[in-house]
Design a protein around this motif. Structure first.
Motif, PDB file in Angstrom:
ATOM      1  N   ALA A   6       0.832  -1.203   0.000  1.00 16.66           N
ATOM      2  CA  ALA A   6       0.000   0.000   0.000  1.00 16.66           C
ATOM      3  C   ALA A   6       0.869   1.256   0.000  1.00 16.66           C
ATOM      4  N   THR A   7       0.299   2.330  -0.505  1.00 20.58           N
ATOM      5  CA  THR A   7       0.907   3.646  -0.363  1.00 20.58           C
ATOM      6  C   THR A   7      -0.089   4.531   0.372  1.00 20.58           C
ATOM      7  N   ILE A   8       0.421   5.568   0.983  1.00 15.11           N
ATOM      8  CA  ILE A   8      -0.434   6.470   1.737  1.00 15.11           C
ATOM      9  C   ILE A   8      -0.183   7.903   1.267  1.00 15.11           C
ATOM     10  N   GLY A   9      -1.253   8.652   1.078  1.00 16.98           N
ATOM     11  CA  GLY A   9      -1.157  10.055   0.711  1.00 16.98           C
ATOM     12  C   GLY A   9      -1.736  10.900   1.829  1.00 16.98           C
ATOM     13  N   ILE A  10      -1.028  11.942   2.215  1.00 20.21           N
ATOM     14  CA  ILE A  10      -1.493  12.803   3.307  1.00 20.21           C
ATOM     15  C   ILE A  10      -1.539  14.246   2.826  1.00 20.21           C
ATOM     16  N   ASP A  11      -2.721  14.795   2.844  1.00 19.37           N
ATOM     17  CA  ASP A  11      -2.924  16.209   2.535  1.00 19.37           C
ATOM     18  C   ASP A  11      -3.054  16.952   3.853  1.00 19.37           C
ATOM     19  N   PHE A  12      -1.918  17.415   4.371  1.00 18.33           N
ATOM     20  CA  PHE A  12      -1.904  18.208   5.601  1.00 18.33           C
ATOM     21  C   PHE A  12      -2.227  19.643   5.209  1.00 18.33           C
ATOM     22  N   GLY A  13      -3.462  20.050   5.487  1.00 19.59           N
ATOM     23  CA  GLY A  13      -3.918  21.357   5.049  1.00 19.59           C
ATOM     24  C   GLY A  13      -3.955  22.368   6.180  1.00 19.59           C
ATOM     25  N   THR A  14      -4.071  23.622   5.809  1.00 24.55           N
ATOM     26  CA  THR A  14      -4.168  24.684   6.798  1.00 24.55           C
ATOM     27  C   THR A  14      -5.423  24.533   7.647  1.00 24.55           C
ATOM     28  N   THR A  15      -6.520  24.157   7.000  1.00 22.29           N
ATOM     29  CA  THR A  15      -7.800  24.023   7.697  1.00 22.29           C
ATOM     30  C   THR A  15      -8.146  22.577   8.001  1.00 22.29           C
ATOM     31  N   ASN A  16      -7.970  21.696   7.022  1.00 25.22           N
ATOM     32  CA  ASN A  16      -8.323  20.290   7.173  1.00 25.22           C
ATOM     33  C   ASN A  16      -7.187  19.394   6.707  1.00 25.22           C
ATOM     34  N   THR A  17      -7.135  18.197   7.275  1.00 26.46           N
ATOM     35  CA  THR A  17      -6.174  17.185   6.852  1.00 26.46           C
ATOM     36  C   THR A  17      -6.944  15.947   6.408  1.00 26.46           C
ATOM     37  N   VAL A  18      -6.493  15.362   5.289  1.00 26.90           N
ATOM     38  CA  VAL A  18      -7.144  14.179   4.743  1.00 26.90           C
ATOM     39  C   VAL A  18      -6.078  13.134   4.463  1.00 26.90           C
ATOM     40  N   VAL A  19      -6.406  11.867   4.752  1.00 26.40           N
ATOM     41  CA  VAL A  19      -5.485  10.749   4.559  1.00 26.40           C
ATOM     42  C   VAL A  19      -6.140   9.739   3.615  1.00 26.40           C
ATOM     43  N   ALA A  20      -5.380   9.266   2.631  1.00 29.12           N
ATOM     44  CA  ALA A  20      -5.905   8.271   1.693  1.00 29.12           C
ATOM     45  C   ALA A  20      -4.917   7.127   1.555  1.00 29.12           C
ATOM     46  N   LEU A  21      -5.455   5.941   1.283  1.00 26.58           N
ATOM     47  CA  LEU A  21      -4.651   4.730   1.136  1.00 26.58           C
ATOM     48  C   LEU A  21      -4.941   4.085  -0.204  1.00 26.58           C
ATOM     49  N   THR A  22      -3.930   3.453  -0.780  1.00 20.90           N
ATOM     50  CA  THR A  22      -4.146   2.675  -1.984  1.00 20.90           C
ATOM     51  C   THR A  22      -3.296   1.419  -1.916  1.00 20.90           C
ATOM     52  N   GLY A  23      -3.848   0.312  -2.387  1.00 14.59           N
ATOM     53  CA  GLY A  23      -3.119  -0.940  -2.436  1.00 14.59           C
ATOM     54  C   GLY A  23      -2.594  -1.198  -3.835  1.00 14.59           C
ATOM     55  N   PRO A  24      -2.076  -2.382  -4.098  1.00 17.56           N
ATOM     56  CA  PRO A  24      -1.526  -2.687  -5.419  1.00 17.56           C
ATOM     57  C   PRO A  24      -2.590  -2.705  -6.509  1.00 17.56           C
ATOM     58  N   GLU A  25      -3.833  -2.854  -6.126  1.00 14.70           N
ATOM     59  CA  GLU A  25      -4.937  -2.841  -7.082  1.00 14.70           C
ATOM     60  C   GLU A  25      -5.969  -1.801  -6.642  1.00 14.70           C
ATOM     61  N   GLY A  26      -6.681  -1.221  -7.582  1.00 15.63           N
ATOM     62  CA  GLY A  26      -7.815  -0.358  -7.257  1.00 15.63           C
ATOM     63  C   GLY A  26      -7.450   1.080  -6.962  1.00 15.63           C
ATOM     64  N   ASP A  27      -8.498   1.861  -6.683  1.00 16.23           N
ATOM     65  CA  ASP A  27      -8.346   3.290  -6.439  1.00 16.23           C
ATOM     66  C   ASP A  27      -7.990   3.571  -4.992  1.00 16.23           C
ATOM     67  N   ALA A  28      -7.722   4.817  -4.763  1.00 13.75           N
ATOM     68  CA  ALA A  28      -7.425   5.253  -3.407  1.00 13.75           C
ATOM     69  C   ALA A  28      -8.696   5.308  -2.573  1.00 13.75           C
ATOM     70  N   THR A  29      -8.539   5.043  -1.285  1.00 12.33           N
ATOM     71  CA  THR A  29      -9.650   5.093  -0.341  1.00 12.33           C
ATOM     72  C   THR A  29      -9.323   6.096   0.751  1.00 12.33           C
ATOM     73  N   VAL A  30     -10.241   6.993   1.023  1.00  6.37           N
ATOM     74  CA  VAL A  30     -10.028   8.007   2.048  1.00  6.37           C
ATOM     75  C   VAL A  30     -10.324   7.412   3.426  1.00  6.37           C
ATOM     76  N   VAL A  31      -9.420   7.646   4.363  1.00  7.45           N
ATOM     77  CA  VAL A  31      -9.612   7.176   5.742  1.00  7.45           C
ATOM     78  C   VAL A  31     -10.703   8.008   6.402  1.00  7.45           C
ATOM     79  N   ARG A  32     -11.586   7.333   7.114  1.00  7.85           N
ATOM     80  CA  ARG A  32     -12.672   8.029   7.793  1.00  7.85           C
ATOM     81  C   ARG A  32     -12.483   7.941   9.312  1.00  7.85           C
ATOM     82  N   PHE A  33     -13.012   8.959   9.987  1.00  6.76           N
ATOM     83  CA  PHE A  33     -12.843   9.079  11.436  1.00  6.76           C
ATOM     84  C   PHE A  33     -14.219   9.134  12.095  1.00  6.76           C
ATOM     85  N   VAL A  34     -14.397   8.329  13.118  1.00  9.64           N
ATOM     86  CA  VAL A  34     -15.640   8.363  13.880  1.00  9.64           C
ATOM     87  C   VAL A  34     -15.458   9.406  14.976  1.00  9.64           C
TER      88      VAL A  34
END
Length: 437
Positions: A6-34
């Motif tokens: 897997a690879t991980i992408g992190i958009d550390f933003g001024t207002t919001n931060t978003v984390v996404a994951l992708t494996g060897p197959e398929g699209d990226a999936t955004v991590v969700r927080f409860v």
């Protein structure tokens, strides 16, 4: 469990931060927080620090929180909570060396590491096992006066290493958004991506060409400016709030009438500075000025805003006004916190007049990207707008004046960059799209 490759992408933003994951197959999936407020894909870029009684009931224990949990801690106990938001805006500032919180010194990398560790904690099982490679988003131009990009990336590096990443790469945020957008392309296209965050506005032009081997892409140009949503916030505060807190007023000293220093109000240009001003030596001076000011009640309001940590309530009031004016031609600004209440009608035309200098700087950066690509505006096939500030009508007008409206698309305003960064991590030629510090 994250797949081994897997690879991980992190958009550390001024207002919001978003984390996404992708494996060897398929699209990226955004991590969700409860979160306390519900299931979220965006994690607010905020920190809170509180001292709680330790296990022995006497020794204080420092409790650090981030995101929605930091906001909840602040709302529950604003007077005893050190609350920091938009701290990304001083990542590239050599003038910022450290801040002191509860008698402990924090450098920027300390704040970022503390924030990232809480992000990982609240992601639960989704981030139990981090891959070695992370693609971190970076603006084309960092926010602040005379930003030092090398210093910012050095600080990023130190923070991400503390999480255990061994392959840390950086990609421009609008390029990440371009990769997200390109998934929908069926034919070759020159794509302009405009990413509007809290601290920066960034632009990238990329040539995408579908092929039997996948999507081929060639970077053509990029540009950016350290102006975005936070700059718009400051214009609103400067017009509606600061005058009610003493800006433009006078005080008396040794028989002379002197202007109240403007530097106290410059802190409102960056949300992170409010928390720093509260703990600075300037507070002593502000209290002294209130005793000799010609309108002391206004300085008293400024002191209350800082002492009682009303910065987040002010942020909410400004955000509501921007959203209302993005939808309607007129709205009412209301800031109510503690004993303070400031209310004023505002038209969209007024707001656009206030932010005119910022819009001009953004337009210049757009034109710089187009010129750097070697293309004319007519040769740009698709325009993708992303980020919260892209909802402001005057910002969208910049593109509608240059391009056929049928070419302009929006979507994934808060998730596109992280997803695209994760997808970049799967590219064969990583050096074309990302770099190590």
């Amino acid at each position: 469990m994250i797949p081994p490759r897997a690879t991980i992408g992190i958009d550390f933003g001024t207002t919001n931060t978003v984390v996404a994951l992708t494996g060897p197959e398929g699209d990226a999936t955004v991590v969700r927080f409860v979160a306390p407020t519900g299931d979220l894909a965006t994690f607010r870029s905020t920190l809170s620090f509180q001292l709680h009684p330790g296990a022995d009931g006497r020794t204080p224990e420092r409790v650090v929180e981030a995101g929605p949990w930091a906001i909840e801690a602040y709302v529950e106990d604003p007077l005893e909570t050190r609350f920091i938001q938009s701290f990304k805006t001083f990542a590239a500032s050599a003038a910022f060396t450290e801040t002191v919180i509860d008698n402990r010194r924090y450098k920027f990398e300390d704040l970022l590491a503390a924030f990232l560790l809480r992000v990982r904690h609240h992601a639960g099982s989704a981030l139990d096992h981090l891959p070695p490679r992370v693609i971190v988003g970076r603006p084309v131009t960092f926010a602040g006066g005379s930003p030092n990009a090398s210093l910012a990336l050095e600080r990023y590096e130190a923070a991400f290493q503390r999480l255990g990443f061994t392959d840390i790469r950086y990609a421009y945020e609008p390029v990440g958004a371009a990769f997200f957008f390109a998934r929908s392309l069926k034919e070759p296209a020159n794509v302009l991506v405009a990413d509007f965050g809290g601290g920066t506005s960034d632009f990238s032009i990329v040539r995408f060409e579908p092929s039997p081997d996948g999507l081929r892409s060639t970077p053509l140009a990029r540009s950016g400016v350290g102006i975005a949503g936070d700059a718009f916030d400051y214009r609103i505060i400067d017009q509606l709030v600061s005058p009610e807190l003493g800006k433009g007023g006078t005080y008396r000293n040794m028989g002379k009438v002197l202007p109240i220093p403007q530097r106290y109000y410059a802190a409102f240009a960056r949300w992170d500075q409010l928390a720093l001003l509260r703990a600075s030596r300037d507070m002593k001076d502000i209290r002294a000025l209130a005793r000799t000011a010609d309108e002391p009640e206004k300085l008293d309001r400024l002191i209350e805003v800082l002492d009682d940590n009303h910065g987040y309530a002010l942020y909410q009031a400004v955000s509501r006004l921007k959203m209302d004016l993005s939808r309607d031609e007129a709205a009412t600004f209301v800031f109510a916190a503690g004993s303070i209440r400031i209310e004023a009608p505002v038209t969209r035309a007024q707001f656009e007049d206030w932010i005119a200098p910022d819009l001009a700087a953004i337009e210049a950066a757009v034109d710089e990207a187009i010129a750097g690509s070697g293309l004319s505006a007519d040769q740009i096939d698709r325009v993708f707008l992303t980020g919260g500030t892209s909802f402001v009508p005057a910002v969208r007008d910049i593109f509608h004046r240059r391009f056929d409206p049928s070419k302009i698309e929006t979507g994934g305003e808060f998730e596109s960059i992280a997803s695209g960064l994760a997808l970049i991590g799967r590219e064969t030629d990583l050096d074309l799209w990302s770099e190590r510090r």
